[in-house]
Each structure stands twice: as structure tokens, then as C-alpha cells.
Design a protein around this motif. Structure first.
Motif, PDB file in Angstrom:
ATOM      1  N   UNK A  39       0.872  -1.589  -0.227  1.00  0.00           N
ATOM      2  CA  UNK A  39       0.181  -0.258  -0.148  1.00  0.00           C
ATOM      3  C   UNK A  39       0.503   1.380   0.169  1.00  0.00           C
ATOM      4  N   UNK A  40       0.330   2.450  -0.251  1.00  0.00           N
ATOM      5  CA  UNK A  40       1.146   3.585  -0.795  1.00  0.00           C
ATOM      6  C   UNK A  40       0.765   4.108  -2.022  1.00  0.00           C
ATOM      7  N   UNK A  41       0.636   5.401  -1.847  1.00  0.00           N
ATOM      8  CA  UNK A  41      -0.223   6.313  -2.861  1.00  0.00           C
ATOM      9  C   UNK A  41       1.194   7.359  -3.805  1.00  0.00           C
ATOM     10  N   UNK A  42       0.702   6.941  -5.086  1.00  0.00           N
ATOM     11  CA  UNK A  42       1.489   6.965  -6.524  1.00  0.00           C
ATOM     12  C   UNK A  42       0.406   7.535  -7.186  1.00  0.00           C
ATOM     13  N   UNK A  43       1.661   8.544  -8.072  1.00  0.00           N
ATOM     14  CA  UNK A  43       0.101   9.550  -8.799  1.00  0.00           C
ATOM     15  C   UNK A  43       1.121   8.751 -10.669  1.00  0.00           C
ATOM     16  N   UNK A  44       0.173   7.965 -11.179  1.00  0.00           N
ATOM     17  CA  UNK A  44       0.177   6.946 -12.397  1.00  0.00           C
ATOM     18  C   UNK A  44      -0.997   7.728 -13.591  1.00  0.00           C
ATOM     19  N   UNK A  45      -0.298   7.995 -14.394  1.00  0.00           N
ATOM     20  CA  UNK A  45      -0.800   8.251 -15.381  1.00  0.00           C
ATOM     21  C   UNK A  45      -2.015   7.321 -15.622  1.00  0.00           C
ATOM     22  N   UNK A  46      -3.514   8.333 -15.979  1.00  0.00           N
ATOM     23  CA  UNK A  46      -4.890   7.754 -16.573  1.00  0.00           C
ATOM     24  C   UNK A  46      -4.771   6.257 -18.019  1.00  0.00           C
ATOM     25  N   UNK A  47      -4.699   5.655 -18.080  1.00  0.00           N
ATOM     26  CA  UNK A  47      -4.652   4.636 -19.045  1.00  0.00           C
ATOM     27  C   UNK A  47      -5.396   4.896 -20.638  1.00  0.00           C
ATOM     28  N   UNK A  48      -6.292   6.179 -20.116  1.00  0.00           N
ATOM     29  CA  UNK A  48      -7.203   6.527 -21.840  1.00  0.00           C
ATOM     30  C   UNK A  48      -6.931   8.155 -21.149  1.00  0.00           C
ATOM     31  N   UNK A  49      -5.897   8.615 -21.550  1.00  0.00           N
ATOM     32  CA  UNK A  49      -5.091  10.448 -21.686  1.00  0.00           C
ATOM     33  C   UNK A  49      -6.851  10.880 -22.364  1.00  0.00           C
ATOM     34  N   UNK A  50      -7.107  12.380 -21.666  1.00  0.00           N
ATOM     35  CA  UNK A  50      -8.336  13.065 -22.281  1.00  0.00           C
ATOM     36  C   UNK A  50      -8.230  13.616 -23.863  1.00  0.00           C
ATOM     37  N   UNK A  51      -8.427  13.966 -24.659  1.00  0.00           N
ATOM     38  CA  UNK A  51      -8.459  14.368 -25.713  1.00  0.00           C
ATOM     39  C   UNK A  51      -7.820  15.770 -25.933  1.00  0.00           C
ATOM     40  N   UNK A  52      -9.085  16.643 -24.611  1.00  0.00           N
ATOM     41  CA  UNK A  52      -8.155  18.569 -24.730  1.00  0.00           C
ATOM     42  C   UNK A  52      -7.380  18.408 -23.972  1.00  0.00           C
ATOM     43  N   UNK A  53      -6.135  17.627 -23.487  1.00  0.00           N
ATOM     44  CA  UNK A  53      -4.876  17.342 -23.024  1.00  0.00           C
ATOM     45  C   UNK A  53      -3.859  17.972 -23.281  1.00  0.00           C
ATOM     46  N   UNK A  54      -2.651  18.388 -23.171  1.00  0.00           N
ATOM     47  CA  UNK A  54      -1.985  19.049 -24.253  1.00  0.00           C
ATOM     48  C   UNK A  54      -0.748  18.107 -24.319  1.00  0.00           C
ATOM     49  N   UNK A  55      -0.145  18.256 -24.777  1.00  0.00           N
ATOM     50  CA  UNK A  55       0.683  17.352 -25.767  1.00  0.00           C
ATOM     51  C   UNK A  55       2.073  16.979 -24.833  1.00  0.00           C
ATOM     52  N   UNK A  56       2.041  18.377 -23.960  1.00  0.00           N
ATOM     53  CA  UNK A  56       3.279  17.857 -23.060  1.00  0.00           C
ATOM     54  C   UNK A  56       3.173  17.343 -21.370  1.00  0.00           C
ATOM     55  N   UNK A  57       1.498  17.362 -21.259  1.00  0.00           N
ATOM     56  CA  UNK A  57       1.115  17.372 -19.910  1.00  0.00           C
ATOM     57  C   UNK A  57       0.764  15.973 -19.977  1.00  0.00           C
ATOM     58  N   UNK A  58       0.342  14.417 -19.260  1.00  0.00           N
ATOM     59  CA  UNK A  58      -0.489  13.853 -18.767  1.00  0.00           C
ATOM     60  C   UNK A  58      -1.078  13.515 -17.580  1.00  0.00           C
ATOM     61  N   UNK A  59      -2.648  13.513 -17.268  1.00  0.00           N
ATOM     62  CA  UNK A  59      -3.787  13.068 -16.805  1.00  0.00           C
ATOM     63  C   UNK A  59      -3.435  12.068 -15.699  1.00  0.00           C
ATOM     64  N   UNK A  60      -3.347  12.619 -14.500  1.00  0.00           N
ATOM     65  CA  UNK A  60      -2.962  11.662 -13.589  1.00  0.00           C
ATOM     66  C   UNK A  60      -3.770  11.341 -12.263  1.00  0.00           C
ATOM     67  N   UNK A  61      -3.902   9.650 -12.079  1.00  0.00           N
ATOM     68  CA  UNK A  61      -4.987   9.761 -10.398  1.00  0.00           C
ATOM     69  C   UNK A  61      -3.979   9.020  -9.299  1.00  0.00           C
ATOM     70  N   UNK A  62      -4.058   9.526  -8.083  1.00  0.00           N
ATOM     71  CA  UNK A  62      -3.406   8.212  -7.613  1.00  0.00           C
ATOM     72  C   UNK A  62      -3.705   7.421  -6.898  1.00  0.00           C
ATOM     73  N   UNK A  63      -3.147   6.165  -6.879  1.00  0.00           N
ATOM     74  CA  UNK A  63      -3.531   5.037  -6.735  1.00  0.00           C
ATOM     75  C   UNK A  63      -2.637   4.462  -5.425  1.00  0.00           C
ATOM     76  N   UNK A  64      -3.356   3.147  -4.581  1.00  0.00           N
ATOM     77  CA  UNK A  64      -3.238   3.430  -3.482  1.00  0.00           C
ATOM     78  C   UNK A  64      -2.849   1.483  -3.468  1.00  0.00           C
ATOM     79  N   UNK A  65      -3.072   0.485  -4.007  1.00  0.00           N
ATOM     80  CA  UNK A  65      -3.029  -0.496  -4.106  1.00  0.00           C
ATOM     81  C   UNK A  65      -2.177  -1.167  -5.011  1.00  0.00           C
TER      82      UNK A  65
END
Length: 122
Positions: A39-65
């Protein structure tokens, strides 16, 4: 945040009770009892990136398990992305979907997010 209890049927003696597979193509990534629960708190990129995202940035989510894999040779099948901030992200070697987790370059440990994989009886 999902609770560890949500994964209780996947954990036995702090190990993965079942085989771990890609949720998209069913490729075997890990055999049962090959990884430890972490168990830890880690910011991981989403498996599917949102289309309106900038090319140089990733949408992420915090995962724990995570399933902790001490040696990358333990995997049956896994792919690695390019290095980002001292980590390589893990993807399915067959369909290349992911990331399903990450590889920490400094410790050489791999972490597979329980939320991002399928579990099948070993």
C-alpha cells in the motif's frame, strides 16, 4: 480511495492469490503467489488520456494498492515505457495498454496496480 477490503479475495498471506492478467487482452503478467501486497500513494498516468490535454502533460490519478514484484524476471509478460522522473511505466507486452504500474529505477522494484489488472484463479 478504494479500501484494501475491496481486494481481500485477491490477497492470501500478503501475496497475490490468483494469476494477474491484462484486463484488455487477458495476457498473463504474473502467476499466483509471485508478488507481495503493498500500500502506498502514487500518482500514475491515466490509461486513457483526455483529448483536450496538452501534448506535453499527462492526466494522472493517485493509486494506493499494488502488487510488489522484487525482480522484473518474475513477470511472465510485461512491457516497459521510456523513463519519466526515475520511473518506467509498466504496460501489457502483448497489447501495449497501460500503464498498469511502474518500475522504480533506484530500487529495481516493480509495482502493479490492483485496480488496473484482472485477477484469475491460479
Amino acid at each position: 480511495m478504494t479500501d484494501k477490503a475491496n481486494f481481500a479475495d485477491q490477497i492470501e498471506n500478503d501475496k497475490n492469490k490468483n494469476n494477474v492478467r491484462c484486463q484488455f487482452c487477458n495476457s498473463l503478467m504474473l502467476k499466483g503467489k509471485e508478488a507481495s501486497y503493498s500500500e502506498q500513494e502514487v500518482n500514475v498516468p491515466l490509461m486513457v488520456q483526455k483529448k483536450e490535454s496538452k501534448a506535453d502533460s499527462l492526466n494522472t490519478e493517485i493509486l494506493h494498492h499494488f502488487w510488489l514484484v522484487e525482480d522484473m524476471m518474475t513477470f511472465e509478460n510485461i512491457g516497459f515505457s521510456h523513463t519519466v522522473d526515475g520511473r518506467k511505466f509498466l504496460v501489457c507486452a502483448d497489447c501495449e495498454r497501460g500503464p498498469v504500474g511502474y518500475h522504480e529505477l533506484s530500487t529495481k522494484r516493480c509495482y502493479v496496480a490492483l485496480e488496473r489488472v484482472a485477477h484469475e484463479d491460479a
